[in-house]
Each structure stands twice: as C-alpha cells, then as structure tokens.
Design a protein around this motif. Sequence first.
Motif, short mmCIF file in Angstrom:
data_model
loop_
_atom_site.label_atom_id
_atom_site.label_comp_id
_atom_site.label_asym_id
_atom_site.label_seq_id
_atom_site.Cartn_x
_atom_site.Cartn_y
_atom_site.Cartn_z
N GLY A 60 24.58 30.94 23.33
CA GLY A 60 23.63 30.63 22.27
C GLY A 60 24.27 29.91 21.10
N MET A 61 23.43 29.52 20.17
CA MET A 61 23.87 28.82 18.96
C MET A 61 24.76 29.72 18.12
N PRO A 62 26.00 29.30 17.84
CA PRO A 62 26.87 30.14 17.01
C PRO A 62 26.48 30.09 15.55
N LYS A 63 26.85 31.12 14.81
CA LYS A 63 26.70 31.08 13.36
C LYS A 63 27.72 30.08 12.80
N LEU A 64 27.38 29.46 11.69
CA LEU A 64 28.29 28.49 11.09
C LEU A 64 29.62 29.14 10.71
N SER A 65 29.56 30.41 10.35
CA SER A 65 30.78 31.13 9.97
C SER A 65 31.71 31.36 11.15
N GLU A 66 31.19 31.23 12.38
CA GLU A 66 32.01 31.43 13.57
C GLU A 66 32.78 30.17 13.97
N LEU A 67 32.36 29.02 13.49
CA LEU A 67 32.92 27.76 13.97
C LEU A 67 34.41 27.58 13.69
N PRO A 68 34.93 27.96 12.50
CA PRO A 68 36.38 27.83 12.30
C PRO A 68 37.18 28.61 13.33
N GLY A 69 36.75 29.83 13.65
CA GLY A 69 37.46 30.63 14.65
C GLY A 69 37.36 30.04 16.04
N MET A 70 36.20 29.47 16.36
CA MET A 70 36.01 28.90 17.69
C MET A 70 36.78 27.59 17.86
N THR A 71 36.81 26.79 16.80
CA THR A 71 37.46 25.48 16.89
C THR A 71 38.94 25.51 16.53
N GLY A 72 39.36 26.56 15.81
CA GLY A 72 40.74 26.59 15.34
C GLY A 72 41.00 25.60 14.23
N LEU A 73 39.94 25.14 13.58
CA LEU A 73 40.04 24.15 12.52
C LEU A 73 39.54 24.74 11.20
N PRO A 74 39.97 24.17 10.07
CA PRO A 74 39.49 24.69 8.78
C PRO A 74 37.97 24.60 8.67
N GLU A 75 37.38 25.51 7.90
CA GLU A 75 35.94 25.50 7.72
C GLU A 75 35.50 24.20 7.07
N GLN A 76 34.45 23.60 7.62
CA GLN A 76 33.93 22.34 7.11
C GLN A 76 32.62 22.57 6.36
N LYS A 77 32.39 21.72 5.37
CA LYS A 77 31.16 21.83 4.58
C LYS A 77 29.99 21.35 5.43
N ILE A 78 28.97 22.20 5.54
CA ILE A 78 27.75 21.85 6.26
C ILE A 78 26.57 22.14 5.35
N ASP A 79 25.94 21.09 4.89
CA ASP A 79 24.84 21.28 3.94
C ASP A 79 23.50 20.81 4.51
N ASP A 80 23.44 20.62 5.81
CA ASP A 80 22.19 20.23 6.46
C ASP A 80 21.19 21.38 6.30
N PRO A 81 20.06 21.17 5.62
CA PRO A 81 19.09 22.25 5.40
C PRO A 81 18.54 22.84 6.70
N GLU A 82 18.55 22.04 7.76
CA GLU A 82 18.04 22.51 9.04
C GLU A 82 18.94 23.59 9.64
N LEU A 83 20.19 23.63 9.17
CA LEU A 83 21.15 24.60 9.70
C LEU A 83 21.34 25.81 8.80
N ALA A 84 20.61 25.86 7.70
CA ALA A 84 20.80 26.94 6.73
C ALA A 84 20.59 28.32 7.34
N ARG A 85 19.66 28.44 8.29
CA ARG A 85 19.36 29.77 8.88
C ARG A 85 20.47 30.26 9.80
N PHE A 86 21.46 29.41 10.09
CA PHE A 86 22.54 29.81 10.98
C PHE A 86 23.81 30.18 10.21
N ARG A 87 23.70 30.28 8.90
CA ARG A 87 24.90 30.62 8.10
C ARG A 87 25.33 32.06 8.38
#
Length: 270
Positions: A243-270
């Motif tokens: 399923g769709m990961p939470k935005l907070s999970e992406l740094p751990g999954m990618t091994g990369l620093p957290e990136q700024k995501i300000d797309d309003p369509e993605l706000a519910r996945f924070r």
Amino acid sequence: MKLSLKQQAVAFSLVFGFAASALAAEYPKVIQTAVNQGVKVTKSFPAASGMTGWVLSREGQYSIVFTTPDNKTLVAGLMIGESGANLSQEYAEKYIPKPDFSAEFKELEKSTMIVEGAKAPKSILYAFFDPNCPFCHMTWKALQPYEAVGLQVRWVPVAYLAPSSLPKAIEMLASTNPTAAFRANEQHFGKEKNPPAKFTASAYPEIAKKLEKNAELMRKFGFNGTPGIVWKDKSGKVLVKNGMPKLSELPGMTGLPEQKIDDPELARFR
C-alpha cells in the motif's frame, strides 16, 4: 526387564500420544477449535489487560488473536491501548515471523519493469503498480523529490484493476520509450484516456505473458493489491510495504534524507 522392539514402539506411541493430548489440553477451547480446523499455533504471549495473545498460521499466512483472562472468549481485531497505540501492530512486529523474500527478490530483479529516476542511483525501490491505481499515482508523486536526489524506482506493471488496465500496460511496454509512456500516464492520471484498441493481449501475447508473470510474482511477495513496494535495507534484508506508504516512512525506505513534500493532495499521507 528388557522390552522387545514391538513393546518399545507401543510404549513410545502411548507416551507420544499422551504428550500430544496434554499439549492440546493446554489450549483454551476457543483456540483448540481453530486448531481442529487446521490452524496452527505458532506462539502465545502475555498481552494487555490480562489477555493472552496467540500467533496463528494457516497456509503461510499469520494472524494474531487474543483470549480473555478466563480463556472462554476469543477476540480478533484491532487492539488499541489507552494512549492510542496500535498494540496489534506492535505485537505483530514483535511476534509474527518475518518472511525471507531472498528468492523472490532475485526473480524481481529479472522481471519486466519500467525504470525511472536516477541513472546512477544511491538507492533503489521496486514498486508493483496498475496503470489505473490511484494509490500508485500518489506513491509516484511522493517519490518524485527522492528521485531528484538519487532514488531510482523500478516500476513493475500489473493489470487487474479495470478493463483499461491491460491495454494501458501493454501500450507502455510496447512503446519505444516505456519510461516516457509511464510518466505520461501519471502526469495525466484521472483524465479519461483510453489506449488505442490495438493494444490487446492477442495482439501482444509476449507482453501479456510478462504482465501475468509480474502478477504471479506480486502474489509471491504477499501483496493483495497495489502499490506493493520492495527494497533492501542497509544490511541487505529484503523488506516489503503493502500500500501507499506514509510520507514519514520514505526516508527509511529510500535511505535518503527527508525531502520537502508540499503537494496538498499528499497531505493525508503525512
């Protein structure tokens, strides 16, 4: 007195039978009923509010249920603590055996895919997707900033959500530039666009067969829908996310620093 081989065998069977009966008797009746129906008890553990947790398995699928302190009632479903913590999830992470997907990952590396992102990647994710899957589209949007800083995503197409999924997937893979065709699908997602009628399984049997093989592989990873994300952690262990990961999970999954995501369509996945 020395027992004959036959007598030893009878004695062994009696002892073994008694031990098995005693073991079965340790289960509460509500658990034993499930065992009688072919469910296996993998583990039991003390749970919140005096309950007992049980890890059950059947055909490789695991679940956790609870019995009340009097052992007379079985409770299945979400257990939430008074602080709001998801205790069911905590117990699952602690007690459910983690599957080994090493063999499936080798197969995944050879699967039919569409590569997007960094040419010399710092990290790689594999993602099963359907061209009509809205949560795949959201995942694609969320991963764009990570692609800009070194992520490569290997999108593995399947086709099952809608009648147009198969022709859309075939159109992408038959394209001279599958990555561009994939990006066009995502950039215009939600806008009605039916692929030309020529993109059928009968017209492109080899591509259709590859899509079927991808779907079989998706099921091997235990995914029951899309997106299904697969990656390796720093130790080389294969991990999966259904399923769709939470935005907070992406740094751990990618091994990369957290990136700024300000797309309003993605706000519910924070």
